[in-house]
Design a protein around this motif. Structure first.
Motif, PDB file in Angstrom:
ATOM      1  N   TRP A  48     -19.573  32.550  -0.343  1.00  0.00           N
ATOM      2  CA  TRP A  48     -19.646  33.954  -0.322  1.00  0.00           C
ATOM      3  C   TRP A  48     -19.418  34.371  -1.917  1.00  0.00           C
ATOM      4  O   TRP A  48     -18.768  33.391  -2.404  1.00  0.00           O
ATOM      5  N   TRP A  59     -16.041  39.004  -2.980  1.00  0.00           N
ATOM      6  CA  TRP A  59     -15.631  39.152  -1.465  1.00  0.00           C
ATOM      7  C   TRP A  59     -14.520  38.515  -1.063  1.00  0.00           C
ATOM      8  O   TRP A  59     -13.525  38.793  -0.162  1.00  0.00           O
ATOM      9  N   ALA A  69     -10.875  39.792   0.674  1.00  0.00           N
ATOM     10  CA  ALA A  69     -10.449  39.450   1.936  1.00  0.00           C
ATOM     11  C   ALA A  69      -9.266  38.519   1.941  1.00  0.00           C
ATOM     12  O   ALA A  69      -8.595  38.279   3.120  1.00  0.00           O
ATOM     13  N   TRP A  89      -9.609  47.253   7.421  1.00  0.00           N
ATOM     14  CA  TRP A  89     -10.546  46.536   6.969  1.00  0.00           C
ATOM     15  C   TRP A  89     -11.882  46.889   8.175  1.00  0.00           C
ATOM     16  O   TRP A  89     -12.790  46.748   7.622  1.00  0.00           O
ATOM     17  N   ARG A  90     -11.662  46.901   9.356  1.00  0.00           N
ATOM     18  CA  ARG A  90     -12.630  47.064  10.260  1.00  0.00           C
ATOM     19  C   ARG A  90     -13.249  48.393  10.166  1.00  0.00           C
ATOM     20  O   ARG A  90     -14.368  48.693  10.099  1.00  0.00           O
ATOM     21  N   THR A 145     -15.274  47.837   7.070  1.00  0.00           N
ATOM     22  CA  THR A 145     -16.526  47.241   7.161  1.00  0.00           C
ATOM     23  C   THR A 145     -17.697  47.958   7.868  1.00  0.00           C
ATOM     24  O   THR A 145     -18.855  47.886   7.827  1.00  0.00           O
ATOM     25  N   ARG A 146     -17.161  48.740   8.976  1.00  0.00           N
ATOM     26  CA  ARG A 146     -18.101  49.656   9.808  1.00  0.00           C
ATOM     27  C   ARG A 146     -18.701  50.661   8.738  1.00  0.00           C
ATOM     28  O   ARG A 146     -20.023  50.991   8.826  1.00  0.00           O
ATOM     29  N   VAL A 170     -19.419  50.329   5.561  1.00  0.00           N
ATOM     30  CA  VAL A 170     -20.410  49.446   4.832  1.00  0.00           C
ATOM     31  C   VAL A 170     -21.600  49.295   5.586  1.00  0.00           C
ATOM     32  O   VAL A 170     -22.727  49.485   5.217  1.00  0.00           O
ATOM     33  N   ASP A 171     -21.445  48.791   7.070  1.00  0.00           N
ATOM     34  CA  ASP A 171     -22.422  48.468   7.796  1.00  0.00           C
ATOM     35  C   ASP A 171     -23.443  49.855   7.808  1.00  0.00           C
ATOM     36  O   ASP A 171     -24.549  49.693   8.006  1.00  0.00           O
TER      37      ASP A 171
END
Length: 114
Positions: free
Chosen positions: A6, A10, A14, A96-97, A100-101, A103-104
């Motif tokens: 990675w 990143w 994390a 974090w969740r 990341t949602r 970003v997705d």
């Protein structure tokens, strides 16, 4: 020891959260923590990265430290998640969740999938 697959930024982003999660499994010492992170796919986490992070978590009251006598060798510094650390882990996990949602969603939108 393998390098991380990675991008380093990143991993840095994390790492604190994942260290808290690893400590939620129970007290451990630095080398074992680095090995667990490597086994989880982070690649090699060097002591120069891990120990300052653990120091910051200790200063923030998120982890406690205990020296334990070694069996036939030097003692080890064990790190354990504090109650404040458990609360921080829960909060950061949710953040974090959500992040990341977002970003997705952004990546999907940029592809025209939406």
């Amino acid at each position: 020891m393998p390098a991380s697959p990675w991008p380093s930024d990143w991993v840095r982003a994390a790492l604190g959260l994942c260290v808290l999660q690893a400590l939620a499994q129970g007290p451990t010492y630095g080398y074992a923590l680095a090995s667990a992170l490597e086994d989880a796919g982070f690649g090699t986490v060097k002591g120069g990265t891990l120990y300052p992070l653990l120091g910051r978590l200790e200063t923030a009251g998120l982890v406690s430290v205990e020296w334990r006598a070694g069996e036939g060798g030097p003692g080890r510094k064990y790190f354990a998640l504090s109650d404040a650390g458990r609360a921080e882990l829960a909060a950061q996990r949710g953040q974090w969740r959500a992040f990341t949602r977002m970003v997705d969603d952004q990546l999907d939108e940029q592809r025209g999938d939406r």
